[in-house]
Write a protein that holds these residues in place. Sequence first.
Motif, PDB file in Angstrom:
ATOM      1  N   UNK A 240       7.306 -36.969 -20.684  1.00  0.00           N
ATOM      2  CA  UNK A 240       8.148 -37.207 -19.509  1.00  0.00           C
ATOM      3  C   UNK A 240       8.089 -35.943 -18.651  1.00  0.00           C
ATOM      4  N   UNK A 241       7.331 -35.994 -17.575  1.00  0.00           N
ATOM      5  CA  UNK A 241       7.093 -34.801 -16.772  1.00  0.00           C
ATOM      6  C   UNK A 241       8.358 -34.309 -16.073  1.00  0.00           C
ATOM      7  N   UNK A 242       9.340 -35.167 -15.902  1.00  0.00           N
ATOM      8  CA  UNK A 242      10.591 -34.727 -15.279  1.00  0.00           C
ATOM      9  C   UNK A 242      11.291 -33.669 -16.127  1.00  0.00           C
ATOM     10  N   UNK A 243      11.069 -33.718 -17.446  1.00  0.00           N
ATOM     11  CA  UNK A 243      11.691 -32.729 -18.328  1.00  0.00           C
ATOM     12  C   UNK A 243      11.065 -31.348 -18.174  1.00  0.00           C
ATOM     13  N   UNK A 244       9.911 -31.276 -17.503  1.00  0.00           N
ATOM     14  CA  UNK A 244       9.183 -30.015 -17.368  1.00  0.00           C
ATOM     15  C   UNK A 244       9.408 -29.318 -16.034  1.00  0.00           C
ATOM     16  N   UNK A 245      10.361 -29.803 -15.244  1.00  0.00           N
ATOM     17  CA  UNK A 245      10.520 -29.250 -13.899  1.00  0.00           C
ATOM     18  C   UNK A 245      10.862 -27.767 -13.903  1.00  0.00           C
ATOM     19  N   UNK A 246      11.491 -27.274 -14.982  1.00  0.00           N
ATOM     20  CA  UNK A 246      11.855 -25.864 -15.043  1.00  0.00           C
ATOM     21  C   UNK A 246      11.023 -25.085 -16.054  1.00  0.00           C
ATOM     22  N   UNK A 247       9.953 -25.692 -16.579  1.00  0.00           N
ATOM     23  CA  UNK A 247       9.135 -24.984 -17.571  1.00  0.00           C
ATOM     24  C   UNK A 247       8.413 -23.812 -16.901  1.00  0.00           C
ATOM     25  N   UNK A 248       8.470 -22.616 -17.489  1.00  0.00           N
ATOM     26  CA  UNK A 248       7.832 -21.441 -16.860  1.00  0.00           C
ATOM     27  C   UNK A 248       6.327 -21.380 -17.138  1.00  0.00           C
ATOM     28  N   UNK A 249       5.560 -22.226 -16.466  1.00  0.00           N
ATOM     29  CA  UNK A 249       4.111 -22.187 -16.668  1.00  0.00           C
ATOM     30  C   UNK A 249       3.589 -20.793 -16.306  1.00  0.00           C
ATOM     31  N   UNK A 250       2.716 -20.215 -17.148  1.00  0.00           N
ATOM     32  CA  UNK A 250       2.360 -18.800 -16.997  1.00  0.00           C
ATOM     33  C   UNK A 250       1.387 -18.539 -15.853  1.00  0.00           C
ATOM     34  N   UNK A 251       1.635 -17.474 -15.132  1.00  0.00           N
ATOM     35  CA  UNK A 251       0.691 -16.970 -14.148  1.00  0.00           C
ATOM     36  C   UNK A 251      -0.283 -16.033 -14.843  1.00  0.00           C
ATOM     37  N   UNK A 252      -1.366 -15.714 -14.161  1.00  0.00           N
ATOM     38  CA  UNK A 252      -2.290 -14.722 -14.696  1.00  0.00           C
ATOM     39  C   UNK A 252      -1.567 -13.384 -14.851  1.00  0.00           C
ATOM     40  N   UNK A 253      -2.004 -12.586 -15.803  1.00  0.00           N
ATOM     41  CA  UNK A 253      -1.355 -11.317 -16.073  1.00  0.00           C
ATOM     42  C   UNK A 253      -1.262 -10.467 -14.812  1.00  0.00           C
ATOM     43  N   UNK A 254      -0.135  -9.786 -14.637  1.00  0.00           N
ATOM     44  CA  UNK A 254       0.136  -9.070 -13.393  1.00  0.00           C
ATOM     45  C   UNK A 254      -0.495  -7.697 -13.274  1.00  0.00           C
ATOM     46  N   UNK A 255      -1.085  -7.176 -14.363  1.00  0.00           N
ATOM     47  CA  UNK A 255      -1.659  -5.822 -14.269  1.00  0.00           C
ATOM     48  C   UNK A 255      -2.879  -5.809 -13.353  1.00  0.00           C
ATOM     49  N   UNK A 256      -2.968  -4.773 -12.512  1.00  0.00           N
ATOM     50  CA  UNK A 256      -4.154  -4.548 -11.694  1.00  0.00           C
ATOM     51  C   UNK A 256      -4.459  -3.066 -11.687  1.00  0.00           C
ATOM     52  N   UNK A 257      -5.726  -2.737 -11.930  1.00  0.00           N
ATOM     53  CA  UNK A 257      -6.137  -1.334 -11.964  1.00  0.00           C
ATOM     54  C   UNK A 257      -5.942  -0.710 -10.581  1.00  0.00           C
ATOM     55  N   UNK A 258      -5.350   0.504 -10.526  1.00  0.00           N
ATOM     56  CA  UNK A 258      -5.107   1.130  -9.210  1.00  0.00           C
ATOM     57  C   UNK A 258      -6.372   1.627  -8.544  1.00  0.00           C
ATOM     58  N   UNK A 259      -7.502   1.657  -9.259  1.00  0.00           N
ATOM     59  CA  UNK A 259      -8.781   2.120  -8.706  1.00  0.00           C
ATOM     60  C   UNK A 259      -8.646   3.509  -8.153  1.00  0.00           C
TER      61      UNK A 259
END
Length: 284
Positions: free
Chosen positions: A265-284
């Motif tokens: 039931x996809x309605x139950x997933x409206x608040x599921x925290x689907x993961x984004x790609x990791x936030x680290x980025x090399x400062x170069x």
Amino acid sequence: MSSSRPLEAPADAAERRAVKPVICYPNGTLPEPDMDLIDRLRTTLEKIGDIVVPPREGATFSVPKGHFFRILSIDGPQVGDLNLWNADDLTERFFSGKTRALHATHVTTGNRLWSTLPNLRPMATITHDTLGWYGFDEFGGSVHDVIGTRCDPYTSRLLSGGDYHHCCHSNLTRALAGAKGMSFAEAEPLVHDVLNVFMCTGFTADTHQYFMKASPVRPGDYIEFFAEIDLLGGLSACPGGDCSAQHSSDTAICYPLKVEVFRPDMDLLKDWPFPERNGYRDPE
């Protein structure tokens, strides 16, 4: 097994060995999946597709984000090698080594399968495991390992001098190539270290070698996953059967495996925290 000659231990050897270990990756800060919600979702599942993977062969399957999939034993004890890719970006794929470091050598309900750098996010969460009762046996063996790589024809030739064409590596490569319209050479670099589904493995106490033993899986057993991103999966029904004696073999008794895909039931997933790609980025 080492063939080097033993060295005489230093005077403080016992003191050095007595140093207490430290966990490399304390995981108390990892975001935990909401297993109560997972349990509610599981009561709403509707099967939307399935495939049967023939013995000594591989196949691919698709799982949309927020859906579930199961790998089932259907005809007899059989282990499988699982690959997972981001369906929209095959360079993001399952990272067995980091999964092992973050969780354990063998995974079960509540553990997650993490993706490769620089993404490092959960691709799937294990939501049910009918072999979760097994634990670790007297030999140090357990099921669903992220230790082994996958049987492959290159190691087979290295150790035996012969060529074998139905290793899990080859099966997964052919399956991926067929699914994406690639050549074998284009698909092969994308095939990666696996989750050894249903395989019972560990390390010997004396020589510390990787071992396998007869899998405890029986028809009706399954392991179930929740897809945290859109997934392309690859599964090989290992040519070793239940891996009680050998793999990369045409003589071992082998059985098919089944993959089932479910929509909750996809309605139950409206608040599921689907993961984004990791936030680290090399400062170069």
